[in-house]
Design a protein around this motif. Sequence first.
Motif, PDB file in Angstrom:
ATOM      1  N   ILE A 368     -10.850   1.929   1.315  1.00 45.03           N
ATOM      2  CA  ILE A 368      -9.629   1.192   1.703  1.00 45.03           C
ATOM      3  C   ILE A 368      -8.489   1.540   0.744  1.00 45.03           C
ATOM      4  O   ILE A 368      -7.351   1.761   1.156  1.00 45.03           O
ATOM      5  CB  ILE A 368      -9.905  -0.330   1.732  1.00 45.03           C
ATOM      6  CG1 ILE A 368     -10.857  -0.617   2.883  1.00 45.03           C
ATOM      7  CG2 ILE A 368      -8.618  -1.134   1.895  1.00 45.03           C
ATOM      8  CD1 ILE A 368     -11.390  -2.013   2.946  1.00 45.03           C
ATOM      9  N   ARG A 369      -8.817   1.639  -0.514  1.00 44.94           N
ATOM     10  CA  ARG A 369      -7.814   1.973  -1.533  1.00 44.94           C
ATOM     11  C   ARG A 369      -7.210   3.363  -1.276  1.00 44.94           C
ATOM     12  O   ARG A 369      -5.991   3.544  -1.326  1.00 44.94           O
ATOM     13  CB  ARG A 369      -8.522   1.937  -2.897  1.00 44.94           C
ATOM     14  CG  ARG A 369      -7.606   1.980  -4.084  1.00 44.94           C
ATOM     15  CD  ARG A 369      -8.462   2.220  -5.328  1.00 44.94           C
ATOM     16  NE  ARG A 369      -7.630   2.595  -6.450  1.00 44.94           N
ATOM     17  CZ  ARG A 369      -7.190   1.735  -7.356  1.00 44.94           C
ATOM     18  NH1 ARG A 369      -7.498   0.474  -7.270  1.00 44.94           N
ATOM     19  NH2 ARG A 369      -6.429   2.146  -8.351  1.00 44.94           N
ATOM     20  N   PHE A 372      -5.063   3.301   1.851  1.00 47.06           N
ATOM     21  CA  PHE A 372      -3.776   2.657   1.575  1.00 47.06           C
ATOM     22  C   PHE A 372      -2.855   3.627   0.806  1.00 47.06           C
ATOM     23  O   PHE A 372      -1.674   3.773   1.140  1.00 47.06           O
ATOM     24  CB  PHE A 372      -4.010   1.373   0.773  1.00 47.06           C
ATOM     25  CG  PHE A 372      -2.759   0.600   0.521  1.00 47.06           C
ATOM     26  CD1 PHE A 372      -2.125  -0.092   1.552  1.00 47.06           C
ATOM     27  CD2 PHE A 372      -2.192   0.558  -0.751  1.00 47.06           C
ATOM     28  CE1 PHE A 372      -0.955  -0.792   1.326  1.00 47.06           C
ATOM     29  CE2 PHE A 372      -1.017  -0.142  -0.986  1.00 47.06           C
ATOM     30  CZ  PHE A 372      -0.397  -0.822   0.059  1.00 47.06           C
ATOM     31  N   VAL A 376       0.745   5.064   2.161  1.00 45.92           N
ATOM     32  CA  VAL A 376       2.009   4.873   1.443  1.00 45.92           C
ATOM     33  C   VAL A 376       2.676   6.235   1.186  1.00 45.92           C
ATOM     34  O   VAL A 376       3.875   6.420   1.422  1.00 45.92           O
ATOM     35  CB  VAL A 376       1.783   4.105   0.117  1.00 45.92           C
ATOM     36  CG1 VAL A 376       3.037   4.124  -0.752  1.00 45.92           C
ATOM     37  CG2 VAL A 376       1.362   2.666   0.415  1.00 45.92           C
TER      38      VAL A 376
END
Lengths: 478, 302
Positions: A368-369, A372, A376
């Motif tokens: 998930i990190r 993300f 971005v």
Amino acid sequence: MLFNSIDFALFFPLIFILYWFFTSKSLKWQNLLLLVASYYFYSCWDWRFLFLLVFSTLLDYYSGLQIEKSGSERLRKFWFWLSIGINLGFLGVFKYFNFFASSFADLFASFGFQINIWSLNIILPVGISFYTFHGLSYVIDVYKKRIPAEKNFVEYSVFVSYFPLLVAGPIERATHLLPQIKKARKFNYFQAVDGLRQILWGLFKKIVIADNCAEYANLVFNNSDDYSGSTLVMGAIFFTFQIYGDFSGYSDIALGTSRLFGIELLKNFSFPYFSRDIAEFWRRWHISLSSWFKDYLYIPLGGSKGGKWMQIRNTFAIFLVSGFWHGANWTFIIWGLLNAIYFLPLLLSNKNRNHIDIVAKNSYLPSIREFFAMAVTFMLTVFAWIFFRANTLTHAIHYIKAIFTKQLFSLPEVRPSHVIALIFVFMCIEWFGRKNDYALATFGLSWPKAFRWSFYMVLLIAIFILGTKEQEFIYFQF
Amino acid sequence: MKKFLLKLLLFAAIFFIIDKLFYVFIHVSPNYQVDNRIELLLQGKINKDIIVLGSSRGAMNIIAGQIEKETKQSAYNIAFPGSDVEFHEFILKTLLKYNKKPKTIIFAVDESLELIPTTSITYRLDRLYPLVKYNYINQELIRRGDRNFTSWFMCLSRLNKTNFALERKPTKFDSILPCGSMPVNFEDTKYTKPYKYEIPSYSIAKESSVKKAAYQSILKQCEANNIQVVFAFSPNFVAHSKAFENRIRDLALPNSKFFIYDTTNSVYQNKLYFYDESHLNQKGAAIFTSELSAFLNQMPQK
């Protein structure tokens, strides 16, 4: 002659046959053939600019010899600066003269002085930024005594004018390409098959992804006043995939074509849209240009040795020059500046080399990190591309202003489902192939041959069916 | 090398066979057109005395069926919305190649965009794509650089994504009458501007040499085939541009006829008779067509 044209489809097999069947016994003849083919390839755009290419080649070749031969440092410097000055002079006149002239006129006008600036009505010679940088890197390397001057003019000319990379890169180095040109080449089945596969993937990226995205990116950017915020975001996303498909597609075709001649070119892209921060993006986007600026601008300026301040100054310098290299327009300069600003927090926190490896190296999906971070970085990139694509700075500002309205959350008016589906499939293949040099390098290699060939057929059919009219590559204008 | 070439040839051979399977799309795609007038032209089924040529202003403002009734001559409308003068030239060339020569061509001009490059009227390649099964159309696409010579022997080279849209998707504008005309009986909701009395200026400098050449080629083809050309100037919701009219007259051949709508008729300043600022609605088109018929009736019969 475009890579995605019928002319190239006839030209390339002819050169391939001549190269492996008629000149394979003599390196001299092979190189001569490549040189003649390259000059023919270039003259198909405008034969008049061939003289400029030949002159630039002769200048750098002769300067290199003189730099090596000269006993005194003064003479070495003379030949070095003569070559650099003339090369940059050509670039300045052909690419930047009108920009500087109109910018000065605008500057004076802002102080109330109206001046009539003389402007040049000239065409930008295709590939000038690329072959000038080839020549510059060679002269700098000879001057710095990293390489000996090349004595054989034909071999040196092939290095500068080699047709797969002549008009849009990758920007090669004499240290990498010249030794390959000087060495006898033998046909390698696996290298040739890999080359064909890379060409196929490059054509798919260009014709299916880039050209189809271009249709909608152009529609939105050319009529940006008429569309809602959400549609403008879609337009910017389409351009994001257009420029990637276009330029990395070109690079793949160039690398694949060169492999069929037994010559390996520098890798230019490495799945940039899977980057977790902007520093990683720039290690993966237009790699040959970024590394050129790093080696010939950033390091000579002091690199990161002179403390944080110097590092920041040099980083801004290379991003601004990189923006300016793309074209004589403030939009490119702001694009470069914006990327430098994105880079700054990473630099200040010493996190600019956090992501050296491949994302999700040991798993199918990102964490998930990671997801993300990629999202971005992707959004920042999309935002920066608006400046790159806009016709003027005012256009870019209006475009961005129009995005941030209430309608940003409405359904986009332009949402071609077939293009969105194509982008999704394309990105899936890219994701599964991200550990290789290009997405298709090993994709499907473990499948039964019938399946694999069927997959290649599907790609080929998509190229025919989904192709639009032969579209130029964006980077030809640089 | 031998292994490489053999595999390459095998791949190419399989691809060549698969390519032929796509012929089915070439064959069926004309059946999914909403407007089959070009196909009728290619099949030689448009044998009429009077032919209307032009863009949407020709298609929407001139009702060929009404001309037939009022002039007692057969008439057909082959004006295509959004098409430019180059496309009109191609349509005329096709008409003359496959059909009986008409006696009269009504050339509905686009005031003031007939010779000026614009995105609103273009060469309608999209109208030709569904008809690639006809070699004549394929040849035209090659001529325009939209296809290459491989389309003579490769089905995939002839096709593009539009050939795979196997459904008819008519819009509210596609109400094509049997006479080929496309009058509309609704109005553009976005169209709210009042009538413009100010006469628009016309700039010769903006004209395209390609469009001018196509325009003159139309006239030459008509002259060579002894066809009477009647230029029809239909009303805009703007005052008539005499400068544009004079330009068209200057470029025309001496035997050309010019029909300009009745600029004194107050109907043409009434929004109720317009679809938008450039097109009449059905009521307006009926009035304009009847003026045109009266003009045609006054002309000496060939």
